[in-house]
Design an enzyme around this catalytic site. Structure first.
Site, PDB file in Angstrom:
ATOM      1  N   HIS A   1      -4.719 -12.844  -7.733  1.00  0.00           N
ATOM      2  CA  HIS A   1      -6.562 -12.850  -7.588  1.00  0.00           C
ATOM      3  C   HIS A   1      -6.395 -13.586  -6.712  1.00  0.00           C
ATOM      4  O   HIS A   1      -5.505 -13.723  -5.639  1.00  0.00           O
ATOM      5  CB  HIS A   1      -6.763 -13.129  -8.715  1.00  0.00           C
ATOM      6  CG  HIS A   1      -6.463 -15.228  -8.836  1.00  0.00           C
ATOM      7  ND1 HIS A   1      -6.643 -16.033  -7.837  1.00  0.00           N
ATOM      8  CD2 HIS A   1      -5.497 -15.230  -9.903  1.00  0.00           C
ATOM      9  CE1 HIS A   1      -6.021 -17.381  -8.588  1.00  0.00           C
ATOM     10  NE2 HIS A   1      -5.106 -16.997  -9.727  1.00  0.00           N
TER      11      HIS A   1
ATOM     12  N   SER B   1      -8.904 -10.496  -1.771  1.00  0.00           N
ATOM     13  CA  SER B   1      -8.757 -11.537  -1.158  1.00  0.00           C
ATOM     14  C   SER B   1      -7.126 -12.312  -0.701  1.00  0.00           C
ATOM     15  O   SER B   1      -6.222 -11.564  -0.016  1.00  0.00           O
ATOM     16  CB  SER B   1      -9.701 -12.241  -1.098  1.00  0.00           C
ATOM     17  OG  SER B   1     -10.374 -13.051  -0.428  1.00  0.00           O
TER      18      SER B   1
ATOM     19  N   ASP C   1     -19.753  -7.471   2.214  1.00  0.00           N
ATOM     20  CA  ASP C   1     -18.924  -8.184   2.020  1.00  0.00           C
ATOM     21  C   ASP C   1     -19.146  -9.179   3.331  1.00  0.00           C
ATOM     22  O   ASP C   1     -18.994  -9.589   5.014  1.00  0.00           O
ATOM     23  CB  ASP C   1     -17.351  -7.784   2.372  1.00  0.00           C
ATOM     24  CG  ASP C   1     -16.514  -9.283   1.351  1.00  0.00           C
ATOM     25  OD1 ASP C   1     -16.699 -10.308   1.426  1.00  0.00           O
ATOM     26  OD2 ASP C   1     -15.699  -8.692   0.723  1.00  0.00           O
TER      27      ASP C   1
ATOM     28  N   HIS D   1     -17.784  -8.492  -2.225  1.00  0.00           N
ATOM     29  CA  HIS D   1     -16.183  -8.773  -2.073  1.00  0.00           C
ATOM     30  C   HIS D   1     -15.735  -9.308  -3.500  1.00  0.00           C
ATOM     31  O   HIS D   1     -15.045  -8.929  -4.264  1.00  0.00           O
ATOM     32  CB  HIS D   1     -16.685 -10.630  -1.852  1.00  0.00           C
ATOM     33  CG  HIS D   1     -14.946 -10.697  -1.702  1.00  0.00           C
ATOM     34  ND1 HIS D   1     -14.107 -10.482  -0.194  1.00  0.00           N
ATOM     35  CD2 HIS D   1     -14.683 -12.246  -2.304  1.00  0.00           C
ATOM     36  CE1 HIS D   1     -12.998 -11.534   0.101  1.00  0.00           C
ATOM     37  NE2 HIS D   1     -13.090 -12.115  -1.364  1.00  0.00           N
TER      38      HIS D   1
END
Length: 480
Positions: free
Chosen positions: A207, A281, A428, A456
């Site tokens: 993540h 990310s 984003d 995002h």
């Protein structure tokens, strides 16, 4: 219509100028507030925890390795020798200078004006400094650190007792601290899919910043097909310092620490030999570092909104990326939030105190307002971390790896034979879509998909069924 078209650029320039002025005033005030909060927290830490806690407000010092693995830290008329392990210099160099070198808004503005007036002289001076740093006359084996870095490393290596868990300003709930009561020294791992003796391949999900494994387990995991569940083992982790994973107060949350913990928590105990990576990310940086360590083991690499900002020649990499990620502007709001989190150690600690320590209250209020119709897993991921973890991870991973990503991408290009896919939402505002285009320039064979009207988060959330099918197709192709 023609007159309206002509006035639009003028209005845009006026609006931008107003934002610049307001931003200058607001962030100048935040500079002052951060100094005040530094004193407040020092006093509070002393009274609650009975000792002064180090912070990054002190000036950086020059650190010089000596014989026997010691580190001589000198600056401002005083010197101190700290006994370290032989790897101390390497570990210190993994720490981003943006932790302790952050110019105030006023000094930044004045320096910018001076640079514009003396651009030619500045370039000559920069060239001379660069030559001296890289072996010119007077060069020596030294580097700049902050005394707080030295104290944290020294305490950890000397076996110093860890700070109280949790600290008074951190959340003390069972969810955030289950690792401390169980004595766990590995990451929280949520596994799903086929069993070890049935599954043919493994997938590791990583993540992004201030998130958790729930970003995957609450969206993609329920939507994988029966065939995928029988073919693959899925591993979603909470990164070090986030979610239900350990949040050691003495950690500096460097790239090496994060990647080491992924290996220790997933690859080694589950005997993962070859695997696919899906990362979002900030997790994309960890995915690249993991791929560089295990180039022959990667079956496919899928990156979502990778934060890759190529550094222009002559710019200091860490500082350049910090300014790109956190431009110190009040608009858009996401830039304002990122700037407070990145530039102000004590302001960001206050935000964590209000949000993270009280996340149960915020979850309750959200459920109350939405009549329990909104699942709060994103709120949980956003809130379940400590300021120490978020502060160090943001600087040491996003900013600190700025000078390494070119080499990582080149290694992926040259040594990995697997399929590479990059996804990005066109709307984003956290990581601009240009970052993915920059990755494409470096990795020509990468398959890039820019999704209209996605940002995002909605790059996954809200389109999880579609994205699950896309991932399954990527993995299927890699088996061919």
């Amino acid at each position: 219509m023609a007159s309206i078209a002509k006035t639009k650029p003028t209005l845009a320039r006026i609006g931008s100028a107003i934002i610049d002025v307001v931003s200058f005033v607001v962030f100048s005030l935040l500079d002052v507030l951060d100094v005040v909060l530094c004193f407040v927290y020092r006093v509070a830490d002393f009274f609650v925890e009975s000792e002064w806690k180090p912070c990054y407000c002190s000036s950086p010092r020059e650190a010089i390795p000596t014989n026997g693995g010691d580190i001589l830290v000198s600056g401002q008329g005083e010197s101190k020798i700290v006994r370290m392990m032989s790897s101390s210099k390497v570990q210190m160099e993994d720490v981003s200078d943006t932790l302790y070198v952050r110019a105030s808004r006023v000094s930044e503005a004045s320096n910018s004006a001076v640079k514009r007036l003396n651009s030619n002289n500045s370039r000559n001076h920069a060239g001379h400094h660069h030559k001296k740093k890289n072996g010119g006359p007077g060069a020596r084996s030294s580097f700049v650190v902050n005394s707080t870095v030295v104290e944290m490393l020294h305490g950890r290596m000397a076996g110093q007792k860890s700070q109280p868990i949790p600290r008074w300003s951190d959340c003390d709930c069972q969810l955030c601290n289950s690792w401390s009561s169980s004595g766990s020294k590995t990451l929280y791992v949520k596994s799903a899919g086929g069993k070890e003796n049935k599954a043919n391949e493994d997938v590791v999900f990583i993540h992004g910043f201030i998130s958790s494994s729930a970003f995957w387990t609450e969206t993609l995991f329920p939507n994988f097909s029966e065939k995928a569940n029988s073919t693959y083992r899925f591993f979603a982790i909470d990164l070090l310092g986030f979610g239900r994973s350990p949040k050691p107060a003495e950690s500096l949350y460097t790239l090496k620490e994060h990647v080491d913990m992924i290996e220790k928590s997933v690859l080694e105990p589950y005997k993962v030999k070859s695997f696919h990576i899906v990362a979002h990310s900030l997790g994309c940086i960890l995915a690249l570092a993991l791929a560089v360590r295990h180039p022959k083991s990667i079956r496919s690499l899928t990156l979502l909104a990778p934060p890759y900002f190529p550094v222009p020649e002559g710019e200091e990499a860490t500082q350049y990326v910090m300014r790109r990620v956190a431009p110190r502007r009040v608009w858009p709001l996401i830039a304002f939030g990122a700037s407070m989190a990145c530039w102000y150690e004590h302001v960001s600690r206050t935000i964590c105190l209000l949000i993270c320590k009280n996340h149960r209250l915020w979850e309750f209020l959200i459920k109350l307002v939405t009549r329990n119709r909104l699942r709060t897993y994103l709120v949980e991921g956003f809130c379940c971390h400590t300021h120490n973890a978020a502060w160090h991870t943001l600087h040491n991973i996003i900013c600190g790896t700025a000078g390494k990503l070119d080499d990582y991408l080149d290694t992926v290009r040259d040594r990995l034979k697997c399929e590479i896919n990059v996804f990005h939402g066109k709307d984003d505002e956290v990581i601009p879509v240009e970052c993915t285009h920059n990755v494409k320039k470096r990795l020509r064979r990468a398959n890039v998909k820019v999704m209209e009207r996605e940002d995002h988060i909605t790059i996954v959330v809200g389109r999880q069924k579609e994205f699950a099918r896309e991932l399954e197709e990527i993995w299927r192709r890699s088996r061919g």
